[in-house]
Write a protein that holds these residues in place. Structure first.
Motif, PDB file in Angstrom:
ATOM      1  N   LYS A 111       0.833  -1.197   0.000  1.00 34.70           N
ATOM      2  CA  LYS A 111       0.000   0.000   0.000  1.00 34.70           C
ATOM      3  C   LYS A 111       0.871   1.252   0.000  1.00 34.70           C
ATOM      4  O   LYS A 111       1.954   1.272   0.576  1.00 34.70           O
ATOM      5  CB  LYS A 111      -0.949   0.001   1.208  1.00 34.70           C
ATOM      6  CG  LYS A 111      -1.926  -1.166   1.200  1.00 34.70           C
ATOM      7  CD  LYS A 111      -3.017  -1.000   2.236  1.00 34.70           C
ATOM      8  CE  LYS A 111      -3.869   0.232   1.988  1.00 34.70           C
ATOM      9  NZ  LYS A 111      -5.084   0.258   2.823  1.00 34.70           N
ATOM     10  N   ASP A 112       0.384   2.290  -0.647  1.00 30.74           N
ATOM     11  CA  ASP A 112       1.141   3.533  -0.794  1.00 30.74           C
ATOM     12  C   ASP A 112       1.024   4.416   0.438  1.00 30.74           C
ATOM     13  O   ASP A 112      -0.075   4.644   0.954  1.00 30.74           O
ATOM     14  CB  ASP A 112       0.620   4.326  -2.004  1.00 30.74           C
ATOM     15  CG  ASP A 112       0.728   3.551  -3.302  1.00 30.74           C
ATOM     16  OD1 ASP A 112       1.865   3.209  -3.682  1.00 30.74           O
ATOM     17  OD2 ASP A 112      -0.315   3.293  -3.929  1.00 30.74           O
ATOM     18  N   TYR A 113       2.171   4.916   0.883  1.00 30.64           N
ATOM     19  CA  TYR A 113       2.198   6.006   1.850  1.00 30.64           C
ATOM     20  C   TYR A 113       3.273   6.963   1.363  1.00 30.64           C
ATOM     21  O   TYR A 113       4.465   6.792   1.639  1.00 30.64           O
ATOM     22  CB  TYR A 113       2.504   5.495   3.253  1.00 30.64           C
ATOM     23  CG  TYR A 113       2.291   6.541   4.332  1.00 30.64           C
ATOM     24  CD1 TYR A 113       1.428   7.622   4.134  1.00 30.64           C
ATOM     25  CD2 TYR A 113       2.948   6.454   5.553  1.00 30.64           C
ATOM     26  CE1 TYR A 113       1.228   8.574   5.117  1.00 30.64           C
ATOM     27  CE2 TYR A 113       2.754   7.394   6.552  1.00 30.64           C
ATOM     28  CZ  TYR A 113       1.888   8.455   6.328  1.00 30.64           C
ATOM     29  OH  TYR A 113       1.690   9.397   7.313  1.00 30.64           O
ATOM     30  N   ASN A 114       2.854   7.974   0.619  1.00 31.47           N
ATOM     31  CA  ASN A 114       3.768   8.882  -0.080  1.00 31.47           C
ATOM     32  C   ASN A 114       4.166  10.039   0.815  1.00 31.47           C
ATOM     33  O   ASN A 114       3.444  11.026   0.936  1.00 31.47           O
ATOM     34  CB  ASN A 114       3.106   9.409  -1.357  1.00 31.47           C
ATOM     35  CG  ASN A 114       2.566   8.296  -2.230  1.00 31.47           C
ATOM     36  OD1 ASN A 114       1.363   8.192  -2.444  1.00 31.47           O
ATOM     37  ND2 ASN A 114       3.441   7.462  -2.739  1.00 31.47           N
ATOM     38  N   ILE A 115       5.332   9.926   1.437  1.00 34.61           N
ATOM     39  CA  ILE A 115       5.750  10.917   2.432  1.00 34.61           C
ATOM     40  C   ILE A 115       7.025  11.663   2.041  1.00 34.61           C
ATOM     41  O   ILE A 115       7.456  12.556   2.773  1.00 34.61           O
ATOM     42  CB  ILE A 115       5.959  10.258   3.815  1.00 34.61           C
ATOM     43  CG1 ILE A 115       7.017   9.155   3.733  1.00 34.61           C
ATOM     44  CG2 ILE A 115       4.646   9.707   4.348  1.00 34.61           C
ATOM     45  CD1 ILE A 115       7.366   8.537   5.077  1.00 34.61           C
ATOM     46  N   ILE A 116       7.619  11.309   0.902  1.00 34.23           N
ATOM     47  CA  ILE A 116       8.929  11.890   0.583  1.00 34.23           C
ATOM     48  C   ILE A 116       8.856  13.019  -0.440  1.00 34.23           C
ATOM     49  O   ILE A 116       9.474  14.057  -0.260  1.00 34.23           O
ATOM     50  CB  ILE A 116       9.901  10.785   0.121  1.00 34.23           C
ATOM     51  CG1 ILE A 116      10.181   9.850   1.302  1.00 34.23           C
ATOM     52  CG2 ILE A 116      11.203  11.369  -0.411  1.00 34.23           C
ATOM     53  CD1 ILE A 116      11.037   8.661   0.982  1.00 34.23           C
ATOM     54  N   GLY A 117       8.111  12.848  -1.508  1.00 35.49           N
ATOM     55  CA  GLY A 117       8.058  13.896  -2.512  1.00 35.49           C
ATOM     56  C   GLY A 117       7.159  13.550  -3.684  1.00 35.49           C
ATOM     57  O   GLY A 117       6.607  12.444  -3.753  1.00 35.49           O
ATOM     58  N   PRO A 118       7.005  14.486  -4.630  1.00 31.95           N
ATOM     59  CA  PRO A 118       6.130  14.273  -5.794  1.00 31.95           C
ATOM     60  C   PRO A 118       6.500  13.046  -6.613  1.00 31.95           C
ATOM     61  O   PRO A 118       5.611  12.376  -7.153  1.00 31.95           O
ATOM     62  CB  PRO A 118       6.313  15.559  -6.608  1.00 31.95           C
ATOM     63  CG  PRO A 118       6.706  16.593  -5.594  1.00 31.95           C
ATOM     64  CD  PRO A 118       7.558  15.857  -4.604  1.00 31.95           C
ATOM     65  N   ASP A 119       7.793  12.732  -6.746  1.00 30.09           N
ATOM     66  CA  ASP A 119       8.180  11.549  -7.519  1.00 30.09           C
ATOM     67  C   ASP A 119       7.638  10.267  -6.887  1.00 30.09           C
ATOM     68  O   ASP A 119       7.409   9.275  -7.581  1.00 30.09           O
ATOM     69  CB  ASP A 119       9.709  11.454  -7.639  1.00 30.09           C
ATOM     70  CG  ASP A 119      10.267  12.380  -8.713  1.00 30.09           C
ATOM     71  OD1 ASP A 119       9.463  13.027  -9.420  1.00 30.09           O
ATOM     72  OD2 ASP A 119      11.502  12.457  -8.842  1.00 30.09           O
ATOM     73  N   SER A 120       7.432  10.289  -5.576  1.00 30.20           N
ATOM     74  CA  SER A 120       6.855   9.131  -4.904  1.00 30.20           C
ATOM     75  C   SER A 120       5.434   8.889  -5.399  1.00 30.20           C
ATOM     76  O   SER A 120       5.025   7.749  -5.637  1.00 30.20           O
ATOM     77  CB  SER A 120       6.840   9.346  -3.388  1.00 30.20           C
ATOM     78  OG  SER A 120       8.137   9.565  -2.880  1.00 30.20           O
ATOM     79  N   ILE A 121       4.690   9.961  -5.556  1.00 29.14           N
ATOM     80  CA  ILE A 121       3.311   9.854  -6.038  1.00 29.14           C
ATOM     81  C   ILE A 121       3.301   9.367  -7.475  1.00 29.14           C
ATOM     82  O   ILE A 121       2.521   8.487  -7.850  1.00 29.14           O
ATOM     83  CB  ILE A 121       2.596  11.213  -5.922  1.00 29.14           C
ATOM     84  CG1 ILE A 121       2.508  11.638  -4.460  1.00 29.14           C
ATOM     85  CG2 ILE A 121       1.207  11.145  -6.557  1.00 29.14           C
ATOM     86  CD1 ILE A 121       2.019  13.052  -4.258  1.00 29.14           C
TER      87      ILE A 121
END
Length: 236
Positions: free
Chosen positions: A109-119
């Motif tokens: 599952k996604d938890y995007n906490i680092i930056g736009p590239d993560s998304i």
């Protein structure tokens, strides 16, 4: 380490697709609904209600036997250093000894906490899933990790990864531009916040009796082994 069979590099990408993709991807990271949000504090009325769907919904397809007695859920960020450590040092042993033997099934599952590239990377994996290749794309992301917010997960590279695992690049690119999996990614992040997660990777082991054990950080294989074996003993 690759989930599923290795695939040959796909055919060349047309200049038209490249232009569309590079113009279209930039909009993904700027979506207001996907802006990085800190983990919220608990409101006076209490924390968000956690159900089994909080762990199982809005994630990847199941890796392994769908009827396996144990479920391992990972909340991760594709740019996360320790997520990458887990992938390279521990996940392979879990796959060999527990997933491939039908004892454990995995969900990412996604938890995007680092930056736009993560998304954007999360979008890439979900768009690959439309062609039945989520885990292949998941793997190629971690196999190309070089750090956090340094450009390795750029739009250009995400497109190259799609080509290398043999995806229909036109279809994948259209999915990326249309951002059709935004709601799933947002919902997964909301699930992580409901669980009050403050970092990645975070793991939840759901036993055959529904009991949930949490493991935070890139724990060694021995920790997962002990947890799985303890849950499997409940079946005897």
């Amino acid at each position: 380490m690759i989930h599923g069979p290795s695939l040959a590099i796909g055919a060349g990408i047309s200049a038209v697709v490249l232009v569309i993709v590079f113009l279209g991807f930039d909009g993904i990271s700027n979506e207001s609904e996907l802006v990085m949000q800190p983990t919220p504090t608990i409101q006076p009325e209490g924390p968000a209600r956690v159900t089994m769907e909080t762990f199982l919904a809005n994630g990847s397809p199941i890796l392994g036997d769908s009827n396996a007695p144990i479920t391992l859920v990972e909340f991760g960020d594709y740019q996360c250093h320790f997520c990458n450590v887990f992938f390279h040092s521990t996940e392979g042993d879990i796959l060999e000894n527990y997933v491939e033997t039908g004892k454990v099934r995995m969900i990412f599952k996604d938890y995007n906490i680092i930056g736009p590239d993560s998304i954007n990377a999360s979008h890439g994996a979900h768009c690959a899933n439309d062609q039945g290749m989520f885990w292949e794309y998941h793997d190629i992301l971690y196999n190309n990790w070089t750090g956090e917010n340094n450009g390795w997960a750029s739009s250009e590279n995400l497109l190259r990864f799609a080509q290398e695992i043999g995806l229909d690049v036109d279809t994948w690119s259209e999915c990326m531009i249309d951002r059709i999996h935004s709601k799933t990614i947002v919902a997964s992040n909301e699930d992580a916040r409901s669980l009050e997660l403050t970092g990645t990777p975070a793991f939840f082991v759901i036993g055959p009796d529904g009991e949930v054990t949490s493991l935070f950080g890139a724990k060694p294989y021995s920790t997962f082994q002990m947890t799985f074996d303890s849950e499997l003993e409940k079946l005897s």
